[in-house]
Design an enzyme around this catalytic site. Structure first.
Site, mmCIF file in Angstrom:
data_model
loop_
_atom_site.group_PDB
_atom_site.id
_atom_site.type_symbol
_atom_site.label_atom_id
_atom_site.label_comp_id
_atom_site.label_asym_id
_atom_site.label_seq_id
_atom_site.Cartn_x
_atom_site.Cartn_y
_atom_site.Cartn_z
ATOM 1 N N GLN A 145 0.836 -1.209 0.000
ATOM 2 C CA GLN A 145 0.000 0.000 0.000
ATOM 3 C C GLN A 145 0.872 1.261 0.000
ATOM 4 O O GLN A 145 0.556 2.257 0.661
ATOM 5 C CB GLN A 145 -0.948 -0.010 1.201
ATOM 6 C CG GLN A 145 -2.099 -0.990 1.065
ATOM 7 C CD GLN A 145 -3.073 -0.604 -0.066
ATOM 8 O OE1 GLN A 145 -3.084 0.522 -0.547
ATOM 9 N NE2 GLN A 145 -3.891 -1.553 -0.485
ATOM 10 N N SER A 146 1.951 1.230 -0.749
ATOM 11 C CA SER A 146 2.871 2.371 -0.801
ATOM 12 C C SER A 146 2.230 3.582 -1.476
ATOM 13 O O SER A 146 1.794 3.505 -2.629
ATOM 14 C CB SER A 146 4.124 1.962 -1.570
ATOM 15 O OG SER A 146 4.870 3.106 -1.945
#
Ligand SMILES: *Cc1c(COP(=O)(O)O)cnc(C)c1O
Length: 364
Positions: free
Chosen positions: A73-74
């Site tokens: 989930q960067s």
């Protein structure tokens, strides 16, 4: 060595500086919010300030492919994917997951990784062990496109190198202009120009911290910068931020040297030398693990949204603002301080953690 390096213009600048008076009571000090969660549309957050410099460099070098990395989930990977789509560049993302084979089978389509897919980025899953070798993996990955004649450009984790950090040096110059225009309502006037006592933000790879500390000191925006670590520890980030700051001073020698201070007021024996950029790394707010909050932190995030309409994220900004409140409670940041909190974004990561927040929402 050029302080006015070429950059792209990706940020909807200047981002507003807002007061939410109900927040003062929650934090225990007077807080202004620099809305860097509003640097843009879906690509918004702190990462596009760095990408203004990094992707200008990529284009100058004739790159057609941009390779970067981050967690599943960067926010950084998502911002890179979207900006690359806009610029007509191919994005290759190395994303860390517990089990790469399973991630490839059960393609998650939520939050940031949904946006990565929408933007047409090439997603490669890597295990935590592989991710530790991310530098080598990304260097190796250049080989394939370059063999086909497409130059590739590697952006490090979080865009956190000297060049990327110049985005936050520039952000602090933006705050200086806002101060000079009197846009920070209610700030104590001072001879020589109003300034904050503290500028505070979340720290995950160190580039924002380096740029904020150097830029805030140079532009006279704040006496002290506080970086709240969301993973690792203080020693790790002091080393990482010092390295990025040294690189930044290579690009812009007019930037001041960094002075690291102890987060505990009792242990802070020496003040920063005159002219140095005072930086405090506080690792006491990182919670149970990277991207995981404890119940108290979740309740804090929910209370801030309910009382102020300000939406924090569970990975970065929620922990950082909670950490600021704890630092005020301990007396490490004075209750009389005027604090600028940089809201660095992260909304897509929040939207991928609905289940994790259920218990905190049921609580009133
Ligand atoms: C990446 C990120 C940070 C941390 O910035 P670094 O420069 O990586 O330390 C803070 N907040 C949000 C929302 C981010 O995505």
């Amino acid at each position: 060595m050029d302080a006015s390096r070429r950059r792209l213009f990706l940020v909807h600048a200047p981002t507003p500086i807002e007061r939410r008076p109900a927040l003062d009571e929650i934090v225990g000090a007077k807080v202004w919010i620099k809305r860097d969660d509003a640097t843009g549309g879906a690509e918004a957050g702190n990462k596009i300030r760095k990408l203004e410099f990094l992707l200008a460099d990529a284009l100058d070098r004739g790159a057609e492919v941009v390779i970067t990395c981050g967690g599943l989930q960067s926010n950084h990977a998502r911002a890179t994917a979207l900006v690359c789509a806009r610029l007509g560049l191919r994005a290759v993302l190395y994303l860390r997951v517990p089990d790469p084979a399973r991630a490839a089978r059960e393609l998650e389509l939520s939050g940031n990784v949904l946006l990565d897919r929408l933007a047409g980025a090439e997603v490669c899953f890597v295990s935590p062990a592989e991710y530790r070798e991310r530098g080598a993996i990304m260097e190796h990955a250049r080989g394939e496109p370059e063999a086909e004649g497409a130059p590739a450009y590697v952006v490090p984790e979080g865009g956190s190198n000297g060049l990327g950090s110049l985005g936050y040096v520039e952000a602090m110059r933006e705050v200086r202009r806002q101060l000079d225009l009197g846009l920070c309502e209610g700030l104590r006037p001072e001879p020589g120009g109003a300034r904050f006592d503290v500028v505070a933000h979340a720290c995950g790879s160190g580039g924002t911290a380096a740029g904020v500390a150097l830029g805030a000191a140079q532009a006279g925006v704040a006496r002290e910068a506080w970086a709240f670590a969301v993973c690792d520890d203080r020693a790790y980030f002091e080393t990482a931020i010092s390295r990025v700051a040294a690189e930044a001073r290579g690009y812009d020698p007019s930037l001041p040297p960094l002075a690291l201070l102890d987060p505990s007021a009792g242990a802070r024996v020496a003040a920063a030398p005159d002219g140095a950029a005072a930086l405090v790394v506080d690792d006491r707010a990182k919670g149970p693990a990277y991207a995981v909050m404890d119940l108290e932190q979740k309740r804090f995030l929910a209370r801030v949204a309910r009382r102020t309409g300000l939406v924090l994220d569970p990975v970065y900004t929620g922990k950082a603002l909670w950490g600021l409140a704890r630092a005020v409670e301990r007396g490490d940041v004075s209750a009389d301080a005027d604090v600028l909190f940089v809201h660095t974004g992260g909304l897509p990561g929040l939207l991928a953690q609905g289940e994790e927040l259920r218990e905190a929402l049921e609580e009133r």
